[in-house]
Design a protein around this motif. Structure first.
Motif, PDB file in Angstrom:
ATOM      1  N   GLY A   1       0.806  -1.214   0.000  1.00  0.00           N
ATOM      2  CA  GLY A   1       0.000   0.000   0.000  1.00  0.00           C
ATOM      3  C   GLY A   1       0.843   1.270   0.000  1.00  0.00           C
ATOM      4  O   GLY A   1       0.456   2.285   0.563  1.00  0.00           O
ATOM      5  N   ILE A   2       1.994   1.225  -0.665  1.00  0.00           N
ATOM      6  CA  ILE A   2       2.911   2.366  -0.722  1.00  0.00           C
ATOM      7  C   ILE A   2       2.622   3.179  -1.978  1.00  0.00           C
ATOM      8  O   ILE A   2       2.720   2.671  -3.094  1.00  0.00           O
ATOM      9  N   ASN A   3       2.270   4.452  -1.794  1.00  0.00           N
ATOM     10  CA  ASN A   3       2.013   5.361  -2.906  1.00  0.00           C
ATOM     11  C   ASN A   3       3.235   6.234  -3.144  1.00  0.00           C
ATOM     12  O   ASN A   3       3.852   6.721  -2.194  1.00  0.00           O
ATOM     13  N   MET A   4       3.567   6.444  -4.384  1.00  0.00           N
ATOM     14  CA  MET A   4       4.718   7.264  -4.743  1.00  0.00           C
ATOM     15  C   MET A   4       4.411   8.751  -4.525  1.00  0.00           C
ATOM     16  O   MET A   4       3.272   9.180  -4.684  1.00  0.00           O
ATOM     17  N   VAL A   5       5.440   9.541  -4.193  1.00  0.00           N
ATOM     18  CA  VAL A   5       5.266  10.994  -4.112  1.00  0.00           C
ATOM     19  C   VAL A   5       5.446  11.620  -5.483  1.00  0.00           C
ATOM     20  O   VAL A   5       5.006  12.739  -5.713  1.00  0.00           O
ATOM     21  N   ALA A   6       6.081  10.892  -6.375  1.00  0.00           N
ATOM     22  CA  ALA A   6       6.226  11.326  -7.773  1.00  0.00           C
ATOM     23  C   ALA A   6       6.268  10.073  -8.625  1.00  0.00           C
ATOM     24  O   ALA A   6       6.848   9.058  -8.247  1.00  0.00           O
ATOM     25  N   GLY A   7       5.619  10.130  -9.780  1.00  0.00           N
ATOM     26  CA  GLY A   7       5.649   9.013 -10.703  1.00  0.00           C
ATOM     27  C   GLY A   7       4.797   7.850 -10.259  1.00  0.00           C
ATOM     28  O   GLY A   7       3.762   8.018  -9.618  1.00  0.00           O
ATOM     29  N   ARG A   8       5.296   6.652 -10.549  1.00  0.00           N
ATOM     30  CA  ARG A   8       4.526   5.432 -10.307  1.00  0.00           C
ATOM     31  C   ARG A   8       5.401   4.382  -9.634  1.00  0.00           C
ATOM     32  O   ARG A   8       6.628   4.453  -9.686  1.00  0.00           O
ATOM     33  N   PRO A   9       4.770   3.376  -9.033  1.00  0.00           N
ATOM     34  CA  PRO A   9       5.550   2.277  -8.456  1.00  0.00           C
ATOM     35  C   PRO A   9       5.985   1.296  -9.542  1.00  0.00           C
ATOM     36  O   PRO A   9       5.544   1.371 -10.690  1.00  0.00           O
TER      37      PRO A   9
ATOM     38  N   VAL B   1      12.726   2.710  -9.055  1.00  0.00           N
ATOM     39  CA  VAL B   1      12.123   3.666  -8.143  1.00  0.00           C
ATOM     40  C   VAL B   1      13.241   4.069  -7.188  1.00  0.00           C
ATOM     41  O   VAL B   1      14.052   3.229  -6.788  1.00  0.00           O
ATOM     42  N   ILE B   2      13.299   5.350  -6.852  1.00  0.00           N
ATOM     43  CA  ILE B   2      14.315   5.818  -5.906  1.00  0.00           C
ATOM     44  C   ILE B   2      13.651   6.225  -4.602  1.00  0.00           C
ATOM     45  O   ILE B   2      12.460   6.545  -4.569  1.00  0.00           O
ATOM     46  N   SER B   3      14.424   6.229  -3.526  1.00  0.00           N
ATOM     47  CA  SER B   3      13.894   6.625  -2.221  1.00  0.00           C
ATOM     48  C   SER B   3      13.763   8.137  -2.140  1.00  0.00           C
ATOM     49  O   SER B   3      14.432   8.880  -2.872  1.00  0.00           O
ATOM     50  N   HIS B   4      12.919   8.573  -1.229  1.00  0.00           N
ATOM     51  CA  HIS B   4      12.722  10.003  -1.015  1.00  0.00           C
ATOM     52  C   HIS B   4      14.027  10.650  -0.550  1.00  0.00           C
ATOM     53  O   HIS B   4      14.339  11.781  -0.916  1.00  0.00           O
ATOM     54  N   ARG B   5      14.801   9.952   0.258  1.00  0.00           N
ATOM     55  CA  ARG B   5      16.090  10.450   0.760  1.00  0.00           C
ATOM     56  C   ARG B   5      17.120  10.587  -0.360  1.00  0.00           C
ATOM     57  O   ARG B   5      17.886  11.546  -0.425  1.00  0.00           O
ATOM     58  N   PHE B   6      17.116   9.640  -1.284  1.00  0.00           N
ATOM     59  CA  PHE B   6      18.080   9.618  -2.386  1.00  0.00           C
ATOM     60  C   PHE B   6      17.796  10.724  -3.410  1.00  0.00           C
ATOM     61  O   PHE B   6      18.703  11.232  -4.043  1.00  0.00           O
TER      62      PHE B   6
ATOM     63  N   GLN C   1      17.030  -1.134   7.576  1.00  0.00           N
ATOM     64  CA  GLN C   1      17.939  -1.157   6.424  1.00  0.00           C
ATOM     65  C   GLN C   1      17.391  -0.204   5.376  1.00  0.00           C
ATOM     66  O   GLN C   1      16.404  -0.500   4.722  1.00  0.00           O
ATOM     67  N   ALA C   2      18.011   0.966   5.216  1.00  0.00           N
ATOM     68  CA  ALA C   2      17.525   1.972   4.274  1.00  0.00           C
ATOM     69  C   ALA C   2      18.038   1.691   2.866  1.00  0.00           C
ATOM     70  O   ALA C   2      19.231   1.496   2.652  1.00  0.00           O
ATOM     71  N   MET C   3      17.118   1.664   1.918  1.00  0.00           N
ATOM     72  CA  MET C   3      17.443   1.440   0.509  1.00  0.00           C
ATOM     73  C   MET C   3      17.266   2.737  -0.262  1.00  0.00           C
ATOM     74  O   MET C   3      16.374   3.518   0.025  1.00  0.00           O
ATOM     75  N   ASP C   4      18.100   2.926  -1.265  1.00  0.00           N
ATOM     76  CA  ASP C   4      18.013   4.122  -2.102  1.00  0.00           C
ATOM     77  C   ASP C   4      17.425   3.833  -3.473  1.00  0.00           C
ATOM     78  O   ASP C   4      16.835   4.711  -4.093  1.00  0.00           O
ATOM     79  N   VAL C   5      17.596   2.612  -3.952  1.00  0.00           N
ATOM     80  CA  VAL C   5      17.166   2.251  -5.302  1.00  0.00           C
ATOM     81  C   VAL C   5      16.401   0.930  -5.241  1.00  0.00           C
ATOM     82  O   VAL C   5      16.852  -0.021  -4.605  1.00  0.00           O
ATOM     83  N   PHE C   6      15.246   0.893  -5.908  1.00  0.00           N
ATOM     84  CA  PHE C   6      14.403  -0.296  -5.972  1.00  0.00           C
ATOM     85  C   PHE C   6      14.324  -0.736  -7.427  1.00  0.00           C
ATOM     86  O   PHE C   6      13.918   0.049  -8.295  1.00  0.00           O
ATOM     87  N   LEU C   7      14.731  -1.980  -7.698  1.00  0.00           N
ATOM     88  CA  LEU C   7      14.707  -2.520  -9.057  1.00  0.00           C
ATOM     89  C   LEU C   7      13.846  -3.772  -9.105  1.00  0.00           C
ATOM     90  O   LEU C   7      13.783  -4.525  -8.130  1.00  0.00           O
ATOM     91  N   PRO C   8      13.217  -4.048 -10.246  1.00  0.00           N
ATOM     92  CA  PRO C   8      12.469  -5.307 -10.382  1.00  0.00           C
ATOM     93  C   PRO C   8      13.412  -6.511 -10.263  1.00  0.00           C
ATOM     94  O   PRO C   8      14.569  -6.458 -10.718  1.00  0.00           O
ATOM     95  N   ILE C   9      12.941  -7.581  -9.656  1.00  0.00           N
ATOM     96  CA  ILE C   9      13.758  -8.792  -9.493  1.00  0.00           C
ATOM     97  C   ILE C   9      14.350  -9.253 -10.822  1.00  0.00           C
ATOM     98  O   ILE C   9      15.517  -9.611 -10.900  1.00  0.00           O
ATOM     99  N   ALA C  10      13.560  -9.241 -11.893  1.00  0.00           N
ATOM    100  CA  ALA C  10      14.029  -9.747 -13.188  1.00  0.00           C
ATOM    101  C   ALA C  10      15.208  -8.947 -13.745  1.00  0.00           C
ATOM    102  O   ALA C  10      15.945  -9.454 -14.591  1.00  0.00           O
TER     103      ALA C  10
ATOM    104  N   VAL D   1       9.319   7.980  -7.227  1.00  0.00           N
ATOM    105  CA  VAL D   1      10.020   8.361  -5.995  1.00  0.00           C
ATOM    106  C   VAL D   1       9.147   7.886  -4.839  1.00  0.00           C
ATOM    107  O   VAL D   1       7.978   8.274  -4.725  1.00  0.00           O
ATOM    108  N   ALA D   2       9.719   7.034  -3.993  1.00  0.00           N
ATOM    109  CA  ALA D   2       8.990   6.491  -2.843  1.00  0.00           C
ATOM    110  C   ALA D   2       8.738   7.599  -1.819  1.00  0.00           C
ATOM    111  O   ALA D   2       9.460   8.598  -1.781  1.00  0.00           O
ATOM    112  N   PRO D   3       7.735   7.429  -0.971  1.00  0.00           N
ATOM    113  CA  PRO D   3       7.431   8.461   0.018  1.00  0.00           C
ATOM    114  C   PRO D   3       8.471   8.529   1.136  1.00  0.00           C
ATOM    115  O   PRO D   3       9.162   7.548   1.418  1.00  0.00           O
TER     116      PRO D   3
END
Length: 184
Positions: free
Chosen positions: A31-39, A57-62, A102-111, A90-92
């Motif tokens: 249930g995470i909504n992006m602050v910009a763009g899409r998940p 997707v990048i983190s809000h901090r990054f 564990q803070a992540m900066d970049v989210f990539l699809p598993i594939a 951009v994640a919220p």
């Protein structure tokens, strides 16, 4: 999901960033909504990239750290381990990833792991345990019911993931493992 440290540099000098491979449904499931763009979506989580190619997707901090909080961040790209990814979201603030602490900066699809690791990809390796599973209860479901459903599915999961190179004794132990899913 699986934690990974990526190299942002496309030169010889290392520029590490903490990231994570996630399923295309992670943000929706949580249930995470992006602050910009899409998940990321299941359509993104395919080898070679989805309709938009390789995406991230990048983190809000990054976002301010790397891009100065630029409004055009969704038109930009990241190079991770020499592979180009288009930023689609951009994640919220406050969502650092699937692992608490564990803070992540970049989210990539598993594939996309196959594009990053090439011939050393673990996507098809049955004897490679590199992904962690996260589930969310349905509103009408209790912990006991969810644990029972997962434990009922465990034999089929074990059979589907049984590495062919395991010897007979190890195969038997793997298939009859007693590690029921815990209530968390």
């Amino acid at each position: 999901w699986s934690f990974q440290r990526f190299n942002l540099s496309d030169t010889g000098r290392a520029d590490p960033v903490d990231g994570v491979y996630v399923s295309g449904g992670l943000f929706d499931t949580l249930g995470i909504n992006m602050v910009a763009g899409r998940p990321l979506t299941p359509a993104d989580d395919v080898r070679g990239g989805g309709p938009d190619g390789h995406v991230a997707v990048i983190s809000h901090r990054f976002w301010p750290q790397r891009f100065g909080g630029a409004r055009d961040v969704l038109e930009r790209q990241l190079t991770l381990n020499r592979v180009r990814f288009r930023i689609v979201g951009v994640a919220p603030r406050g969502f650092d990833g699937p692992e608490v602490g564990q803070a992540m900066d970049v989210f990539l699809p598993i594939a996309s792991e196959a594009a990053i690791r090439g011939s050393e990809s673990a996507l098809d390796g049955r004897s490679s345990s590199w992904l962690q599973v996260l589930a969310r209860l349905r509103p009408d479901q209790g912990l006991e019911t969810a644990a029972a459903a997962l434990n009922a599915a465990r034999p089929a999961i074990r059979h589907a993931t049984l590495p062919s190179e395991f010897n007979a004794e190890y195969r038997a132990g793997y298939l009859t493992g007693k590690d029921d899913f815990a209530l968390v």
